[in-house]
Design a protein around this motif. Structure first.
Motif, PDB file in Angstrom:
ATOM      1  N   ASN A  99       0.792  -1.212   0.000  1.00 54.72           N
ATOM      2  CA  ASN A  99       0.000   0.000   0.000  1.00 54.72           C
ATOM      3  C   ASN A  99       0.824   1.261   0.000  1.00 54.72           C
ATOM      4  O   ASN A  99       0.279   2.342   0.165  1.00 54.72           O
ATOM      5  CB  ASN A  99      -0.922   0.000   1.219  1.00 54.72           C
ATOM      6  CG  ASN A  99      -0.130  -0.123   2.507  1.00 54.72           C
ATOM      7  OD1 ASN A  99       0.892  -0.787   2.559  1.00 54.72           O
ATOM      8  ND2 ASN A  99      -0.607   0.516   3.553  1.00 54.72           N
ATOM      9  N   ASP A 100       2.108   1.166  -0.181  1.00 53.25           N
ATOM     10  CA  ASP A 100       2.905   2.391  -0.182  1.00 53.25           C
ATOM     11  C   ASP A 100       3.264   2.819  -1.599  1.00 53.25           C
ATOM     12  O   ASP A 100       4.041   3.732  -1.792  1.00 53.25           O
ATOM     13  CB  ASP A 100       4.194   2.200   0.628  1.00 53.25           C
ATOM     14  CG  ASP A 100       5.191   1.299  -0.077  1.00 53.25           C
ATOM     15  OD1 ASP A 100       6.403   1.426   0.169  1.00 53.25           O
ATOM     16  OD2 ASP A 100       4.759   0.461  -0.888  1.00 53.25           O
TER      17      ASP A 100
ATOM     18  N   ASP B  56      -5.839  -0.185   5.518  1.00 49.71           N
ATOM     19  CA  ASP B  56      -5.019   1.017   5.669  1.00 49.71           C
ATOM     20  C   ASP B  56      -5.809   2.183   5.093  1.00 49.71           C
ATOM     21  O   ASP B  56      -5.943   2.303   3.882  1.00 49.71           O
ATOM     22  CB  ASP B  56      -3.704   0.843   4.920  1.00 49.71           C
ATOM     23  CG  ASP B  56      -2.845   2.099   4.948  1.00 49.71           C
ATOM     24  OD1 ASP B  56      -1.731   2.040   4.410  1.00 49.71           O
ATOM     25  OD2 ASP B  56      -3.280   3.146   5.487  1.00 49.71           O
ATOM     26  N   SER B  58      -5.093   5.389   5.508  1.00 43.63           N
ATOM     27  CA  SER B  58      -4.283   6.597   5.688  1.00 43.63           C
ATOM     28  C   SER B  58      -4.440   7.606   4.558  1.00 43.63           C
ATOM     29  O   SER B  58      -4.136   8.782   4.734  1.00 43.63           O
ATOM     30  CB  SER B  58      -2.804   6.215   5.836  1.00 43.63           C
ATOM     31  OG  SER B  58      -2.346   5.530   4.684  1.00 43.63           O
TER      32      SER B  58
END
Lengths: 113, 113
Positions: A99-100, B56, B58
């Protein structure tokens, strides 16, 4: 801070000419590197990826890209552009393949007849 | 179908209304991602699901945005009380797991009047 930069917003080339699209990244470690293409009204399609090993990677549709660690670059190239290559091209970078993953702002390619 | 499917392909709604966007990932893919692509911008990560782990979140820009993934397959992105700045193409991607390249849908073009 981690970042992905595509310096060229729009590039126009003539059909048959060579093409190079630039991508630079700023990460603390060597990331995984991708190029995606987005044709008008379409989703993104993976052109090629670099995980490790040979720094010159071959992709689909005649594209290739070269990873240059010293320059923190992963430029996309094609020897002879076809009219059907007109699209938006995105460079993507991530450290974990999860997810980065972050994308550059894209380069729009116009092909002149 | 073999690819990631998103619906609707286009959505026009009035400011202040709620919208739901749907994503059907490739069967067997455990990882699912939502991105937003605003006009002239690159891809902005929104949210990521991996298997049964907590998502996630974010990248969600405000608490008006939420997403769920039922049964580890279909995902819905919900935007409440839409604003004009929410107008964008919302892209969904899935991958076999977090270590594999992402496959993208064609996106949902959302227009807020």
């Amino acid at each position: 801070a981690q970042s992905v930069t595509q310096p060229d917003i729009h590039i126009t080339v003539s059909e048959g000419a060579s093409l190079e699209l630039r991508c630079n990244y700023s990460y603390g470690a060597t990331p995984y590197l991708f190029w995606y293409v987005q044709s008008p009204g379409q989703g993104l399609q993976l052109l090629l990826k670099y995980f490790s090993g040979d720094t010159l990677v071959q992709g689909i549709k005649g594209f290739e890209a070269e990873f240059k660690r010293s320059q923190s670059s992963f430029n996309l190239r094609k020897p002879s552009v076809h009219w059907s290559d007109a699209a938006e091209y995105f460079c993507a970078v991530g450290l974990t393949l999860g997810n980065d993953m972050r994308f550059g702002a894209g380069t729009r390619l116009t092909v002149k007849p | 179908g073999a690819g990631v499917s998103q619906s609707p392909s286009n959505k026009v709604t009035e400011k202040g209304k709620d919208v739901e966007l749907r994503c059907d990932p490739i069967s067997g893919h455990t990882a699912l991602y939502w991105y937003r692509q605003s006009l002239g911008q690159g891809l902005e990560f929104l949210i990521y699901f991996q298997g049964n782990s907590a998502p996630d979140k974010s990248g969600l820009p405000s608490d008006r945005f939420s997403a769920e993934r039922t049964g580890g397959s279909v995902s819905t992105l919900t935007i409440q009380r839409t604003q004009q700045e929410d107008s964008a193409v919302y892209l969904c991607a899935s991958s076999l797991d977090s270590g594999q390249p992402q496959h993208f849908g064609d996106g949902t073009r959302l227009s807020i009047l």
